[in-house]
Design a protein around this motif. Structure first.
Motif, mmCIF file in Angstrom:
data_model
loop_
_atom_site.group_PDB
_atom_site.id
_atom_site.type_symbol
_atom_site.label_atom_id
_atom_site.label_comp_id
_atom_site.label_asym_id
_atom_site.label_seq_id
_atom_site.Cartn_x
_atom_site.Cartn_y
_atom_site.Cartn_z
ATOM 1 N N SER A 34 19.784 58.041 91.452
ATOM 2 C CA SER A 34 21.119 58.501 91.855
ATOM 3 C C SER A 34 21.236 58.371 93.362
ATOM 4 O O SER A 34 20.277 58.640 94.096
ATOM 5 C CB SER A 34 21.361 59.965 91.469
ATOM 6 O OG SER A 34 21.538 60.124 90.083
ATOM 7 N N GLU A 152 19.892 66.422 87.596
ATOM 8 C CA GLU A 152 20.066 65.186 88.363
ATOM 9 C C GLU A 152 21.148 65.326 89.436
ATOM 10 O O GLU A 152 20.949 64.989 90.609
ATOM 11 C CB GLU A 152 20.397 64.017 87.422
ATOM 12 C CG GLU A 152 20.516 62.664 88.119
ATOM 13 C CD GLU A 152 19.186 61.942 88.333
ATOM 14 O OE1 GLU A 152 19.201 60.864 88.941
ATOM 15 O OE2 GLU A 152 18.145 62.465 87.880
ATOM 16 N N ASN A 153 22.322 65.835 89.064
ATOM 17 C CA ASN A 153 23.412 65.963 90.040
ATOM 18 C C ASN A 153 23.095 66.982 91.122
ATOM 19 O O ASN A 153 23.452 66.798 92.286
ATOM 20 C CB ASN A 153 24.714 66.363 89.336
ATOM 21 C CG ASN A 153 25.349 65.225 88.581
ATOM 22 O OD1 ASN A 153 25.078 64.053 88.854
ATOM 23 N ND2 ASN A 153 26.206 65.549 87.628
ATOM 24 N N VAL A 156 20.324 65.488 93.660
ATOM 25 C CA VAL A 156 20.743 64.462 94.624
ATOM 26 C C VAL A 156 21.489 65.097 95.797
ATOM 27 O O VAL A 156 21.500 64.561 96.917
ATOM 28 C CB VAL A 156 21.572 63.350 93.945
ATOM 29 C CG1 VAL A 156 22.988 63.817 93.616
ATOM 30 C CG2 VAL A 156 21.632 62.098 94.834
ATOM 31 N N HIS A 363 30.968 59.749 88.374
ATOM 32 C CA HIS A 363 29.767 58.922 88.338
ATOM 33 C C HIS A 363 30.202 57.471 88.215
ATOM 34 O O HIS A 363 31.247 57.169 87.620
ATOM 35 C CB HIS A 363 28.864 59.287 87.161
ATOM 36 C CG HIS A 363 28.318 60.678 87.239
ATOM 37 N ND1 HIS A 363 28.919 61.760 86.638
ATOM 38 C CD2 HIS A 363 27.220 61.160 87.866
ATOM 39 C CE1 HIS A 363 28.216 62.843 86.886
ATOM 40 N NE2 HIS A 363 27.176 62.511 87.625
ATOM 41 N N VAL A 387 28.677 59.974 92.547
ATOM 42 C CA VAL A 387 27.252 59.699 92.434
ATOM 43 C C VAL A 387 27.090 58.346 91.745
ATOM 44 O O VAL A 387 27.561 58.158 90.621
ATOM 45 C CB VAL A 387 26.514 60.796 91.644
ATOM 46 C CG1 VAL A 387 25.053 60.409 91.430
ATOM 47 C CG2 VAL A 387 26.591 62.125 92.389
ATOM 48 N N ARG A 389 24.888 55.484 89.989
ATOM 49 C CA ARG A 389 23.693 55.394 89.146
ATOM 50 C C ARG A 389 23.283 53.919 89.016
ATOM 51 O O ARG A 389 23.854 53.181 88.203
ATOM 52 C CB ARG A 389 23.970 55.992 87.764
ATOM 53 C CG ARG A 389 24.328 57.496 87.791
ATOM 54 C CD ARG A 389 23.096 58.360 87.852
ATOM 55 N NE ARG A 389 23.376 59.782 88.047
ATOM 56 C CZ ARG A 389 23.751 60.628 87.104
ATOM 57 N NH1 ARG A 389 23.948 60.188 85.865
ATOM 58 N NH2 ARG A 389 23.947 61.900 87.369
#
Length: 390
Positions: A34, A152-153, A156, A363, A387, A389
């Motif tokens: 990410s 994950e979010n 980052v 995303h 974000v 990916r």
């Protein structure tokens, strides 16, 4: 590998660039899972910082170590890590004092460095499939879990946004019970508001004009202030008075702490289509109580290649020093010394106390970066934090 490359003013594209390689025994190569687009990237995107064509953008990376140099000891191949924006050596005089953003070794002829940032060293950016990380023992923060998991979010955001928001509250001296005004509800401003509450602030106001951003501010518990509805200083003072100030504090209807999370591209309240780089500091000088504190986390560029009428190419700015002096206001500036905060904020996330992931609105794949840069720059399509990916 694929990477987001700056081509010129308001033009980015995804290109094939050479894969990074181990250059020093202290390097690692991280496969990025990410990488976020930051408001600071927009300063380069808008042609304001002198970024050169071919620069790989991005400074907010989360990923997995894929290769490690022979001298790396703190992390190993397969480890999940977040990479702080401001890389540092970890051993120079400034680093030994915890002043990692002022490292004297990572940028010859200067101090401090960052990935994918004009004028901040030769380091390629993180909006890419792979990232070379120098001085990896210092610059990799180990994380639990697996790529793509529920954190994950949030994780980052540890690369820059959450850390910078927290740093803003440090600069502003936010303490339990304090009243706080945050100007700017981009990611940094929103996470400064979140950080203020985590530090025990009693009341937090967030000033902006983008409805979607103000909605997130409210979700964090802040009082949203839309400056299109009138002078935000007057609005905050009226709100404070309506809440019945404590006895003997009738004249203290401002705030204890103010945060500038906008910087030199602030909108002019009288005409938001124009910039006024003095707007926020003038508002904060008027709003903050005598002996209060202001933290400036918004970027003020040393060289502005397209200055607004109230700005200057050399970064100079007229500031209401007399007001600040008369009121005895302490003003703190500067880039984030990331590693002072990353482990603390990681642990707040793991404990369920901190929720920086609330700011993530979209995303996207790397191939969609150009569209999201455009929307982010225009404050369009409810874009707050994107974000990527890879």
């Amino acid at each position: 590998m694929k990477a987001v490359v700056f081509e010129g003013t308001r033009a980015v594209s995804v290109q094939d660039v050479p894969d990074p390689r181990i250059e020093q025994s202290t390097d690692v190569i991280v496969r990025v899972t990410s990488s976020a687009i930051c408001g600071t990237d927009l300063h380069m995107y808008d042609g304001r910082t002198g970024a050169e064509s071919g620069l790989v953008l991005g400074h907010e990376a989360l990923g997995v170590v894929e290769q490690a140099g022979s001298a790396v000891q703190a992390v190993s191949v397969g480890d999940r890590v977040v990479i702080p924006t401001h890389l540092y050596c970890g051993t120079c005089l400034n680093c030994s004092r915890g002043l990692s953003a002022a490292c004297s070794r990572v940028r010859p002829g200067g101090f401090g460095a960052a990935y994918g940032y004009a004028g901040m060293g030769p380091y390629r950016g993180a909006q890419a499939e792979l990232l070379r990380v120098p001085f990896a023992d210092a610059n990799c923060v180990p994380l639990p879990g697996e790529p793509g998991d529920a954190n994950e979010n949030a994780f980052v955001m540890l690369a820059d946004a959450f850390v910078t928001g927290w740093h803003a509250t440090e600069l502003a001296g936010v303490r339990p019970g304090a009243s706080v005004a945050v100007f700017g509800a981009g990611t940094i401003g929103l996470l400064a508001a979140h950080s203020a509450f985590l530090r025990g602030a009693g009341e937090v106001f967030v000033v902006d004009r983008v409805p979607e951003r103000l909605t997130v501010a409210r979700a964090y518990g802040a009082v949203p202030i839309d400056f299109r509805d009138g002078d935000p200083v007057d609005q905050i003072r009226a709100h404070r008075r309506s809440g019945q100030l404590p006895p003997g504090e009738g004249g203290m209807d401002g705030v204890d702490c103010g945060i500038d999370a906008v910087g030199f591209q602030a909108a002019d309240r009288s005409d938001p289509s124009r910039e006024n780089p003095r707007q926020v500091i003038e508002d904060l000088a008027a709003l903050v109580h005598p002996t209060g504190r202001i933290g400036v986390a918004g970027v003020y560029a040393a060289k502005d290649h397209a200055p607004a009428p109230a700005g200057h190419e050399d970064g100079s700015l007229r500031v209401p020093w007399a007001t600040l002096f008369d009121k005895g206001i302490h003003v703190g500036f500067g880039r984030t010394h990331d590693r002072r905060y990353t482990a603390l904020l990681r642990d707040l996330i793991l404990a369920g106390r901190a929720e920086p992931q609330r700011v993530v609105s979209h995303h996207a794949k790397l191939d969609e970066a150009a569209d999201f840069y455009r929307d982010f720059d225009q404050r369009a399509n409810a874009v707050i934090k994107v974000v990527l990916r890879p």
